[in-house]
Write an enzyme that holds these catalytic residues in place. Structure first.
Site, PDB file in Angstrom:
ATOM      1  N   SER A   1     -73.189 -20.292  56.429  1.00  0.00           N
ATOM      2  CA  SER A   1     -71.903 -20.874  56.794  1.00  0.00           C
ATOM      3  C   SER A   1     -71.598 -20.720  58.281  1.00  0.00           C
ATOM      4  CB  SER A   1     -70.811 -20.243  55.916  1.00  0.00           C
ATOM      5  OG  SER A   1     -69.632 -21.000  55.955  1.00  0.00           O
TER       6      SER A   1
ATOM      7  N   ASP B   1     -80.065 -24.710  69.343  1.00  0.00           N
ATOM      8  CA  ASP B   1     -80.153 -26.081  69.851  1.00  0.00           C
ATOM      9  C   ASP B   1     -79.808 -26.185  71.329  1.00  0.00           C
ATOM     10  OD1 ASP B   1     -80.884 -26.815  67.334  1.00  0.00           O
ATOM     11  OD2 ASP B   1     -79.104 -28.012  66.889  1.00  0.00           O
TER      12      ASP B   1
ATOM     13  N   LYS C   1     -75.509 -23.497  53.927  1.00  0.00           N
ATOM     14  CA  LYS C   1     -74.176 -23.867  53.446  1.00  0.00           C
ATOM     15  C   LYS C   1     -73.486 -24.630  54.566  1.00  0.00           C
ATOM     16  CE  LYS C   1     -69.664 -23.280  52.227  1.00  0.00           C
ATOM     17  NZ  LYS C   1     -68.463 -23.474  53.056  1.00  0.00           N
TER      18      LYS C   1
END
Length: 395
Positions: free
Chosen positions: A300, A311, A325
């Protein structure tokens, strides 16, 4: 292994109060229609996962519920058609517990669980660090077969979580399964304070920070940790997100901004496919090399943070593929005092990876070792990578 999502510390945003529908209906009927309206206007999937939501309403009211108990049954059946256990009613006690948990405290054994659809029993995502469950040796992916002798087969996750909660000092017996081994463990419930962040300077001038969950004070705790470690002259950082089940969406954004000077932190995508990007635009608290530890219990909001750092090339991820999730819930207060959690959006990493039920793959995969080894090869791999970065930069 196929998992069906269940109760845990999910990814949450603000709560709302819904205005009651027309007063011509009885109180039980109004509650059913109230829930239907909230889902109709807020649910993330505009096709309602292949169901005609108008027909669902008509079916629910064909035999109008006459009592609140009947209304609750109708609502459960109605929401069950979405095949999304994150969208669920939270009885008043669970609604209060959720509010308490996101504030940084709970009472019970300290577990996050989901439903394993293969065996239809609760599956441990992770024990909270320092909790009674962690002290009892419960691990991620252990299955809970019974609670106080009552089988959990087919039990919904809110019920399982509720049965494990209780007054401090009381005991609960969990029957667990790990592989082929089955055994009972007696745990004394405690008030589990959730300090989000612990830190220390480790050999090699490495600043080690463990973030266990995302609560209202997590960002301030993280800032304090980074500033304290900077003052002690560390050369780089290991950020430990292992077994971090998530928490508040806003806390995840704020902590990412403490590590990033600029760049997208996360995209959220609503039911209409409209993207909202959340970016870092200030100044990071440190620009020193960073390695992030992740495992199957990283979920999450912690996946938002891990994805943002990976990234944006701010950190290297070491460990195991994360939990996966990727839905965001809002919690609405119902007219009867219960809460209604509704999946209202999904999120994507800055590189537009949708990690729901897929997870984030680390840059360097290192499996979690058996508990009996006493070693931490994931941390050792992180230190090795961090040392190379320090040598390369001349730090």
């Amino acid at each position: 292994m196929k998992w069906r999502w269940g109760w845990w510390l999910g990814l949450l945003v603000l709560s709302f109060t819904w205005i009651q529908p027309a007063l011509a209906l009885t109180e039980p009927q109004r509650l059913v229609v109230e829930v239907w309206h909230i889902v109709n206007r807020a649910y993330v999937e505009p096709t309602f996962n292949g169901h005609n939501w108008q027909t669902v309403r008509q079916t629910a009211l064909q035999s109008p519920p006459e009592t609140m108990v009947q209304a609750e049954t109708v609502i459960q059946e109605m929401l069950g058609q979405l095949d999304d256990p994150f969208t669920r009613v939270l009885p008043q006690s669970q609604y209060r517990n959720l509010q308490t948990t996101t504030a940084g405290e709970l009472t019970g054994v300290g577990l996050q669980i989901v439903l394993d659809t293969e065996q239809q029993v609760p599956l441990v995502v992770a024990p909270i660090s320092g909790s009674p469950a962690a002290q009892a040796g419960i691990q991620s992916r252990d299955r809970i077969l019974a609670i106080d002798g009552a089988s959990t087969l087919g039990m919904d996750m809110d019920t399982a979580a509720s049965r494990m909660r209780g007054l401090p000092g009381t005991r609960v017996v969990l029957t667990l399964q790990r592989g082929e081994r089955r055994w009972p463990v007696t745990i004394e419930r405690q008030r589990v304070v959730l300090p989000s962040v612990v830190w220390e300077v480790r050999p090699g001038a490495i600043g080690y920070i463990q973030l266990s969950q995302f609560s209202a004070g997590s960002a301030a705790e993280m800032a304090e940790a980074i500033q304290a470690l900077e003052a002690q002259g560390v050369g780089g950082y290991v950020l430990d997100l292992r077994n971090n089940p998530g928490g508040l969406f806003q806390a995840g954004l704020e902590i990412a901004q403490e590590w990033l000077n600029q760049g997208t932190v996360v995209y959220t995508v609503n039911r209409d496919g409209l993207e909202t990007d959340f970016t870092a635009g200030g100044k990071a608290l440190t620009d020193k090399p960073l390695v992030v530890l992740v495992n199957h219990g990283t979920a999450s909001a912690s996946e938002i943070l891990a994805g943002a750092l990976q990234d944006n090339h701010r950190a290297t991820l070491v460990g195991e593929t994360t939990f996966g999730k990727g839905l965001i819930q809002s919690v609405f207060k119902l007219s009867n005092g219960d809460g209604l959690a509704v999946s209202v959006a999904r999120y994507e990493t800055p590189a537009h990876h949708n990690i729901h039920r897929r997870g984030i793959v680390p840059d360097q995969e290192v499996p979690t070792p058996p508990e009996t080894t006493g070693n931490d090869p994931q941390y050792q791999a992180a230190v090795a990578g961090l040392t190379k970065s320090l040598v390369a930069t001349g730090s």
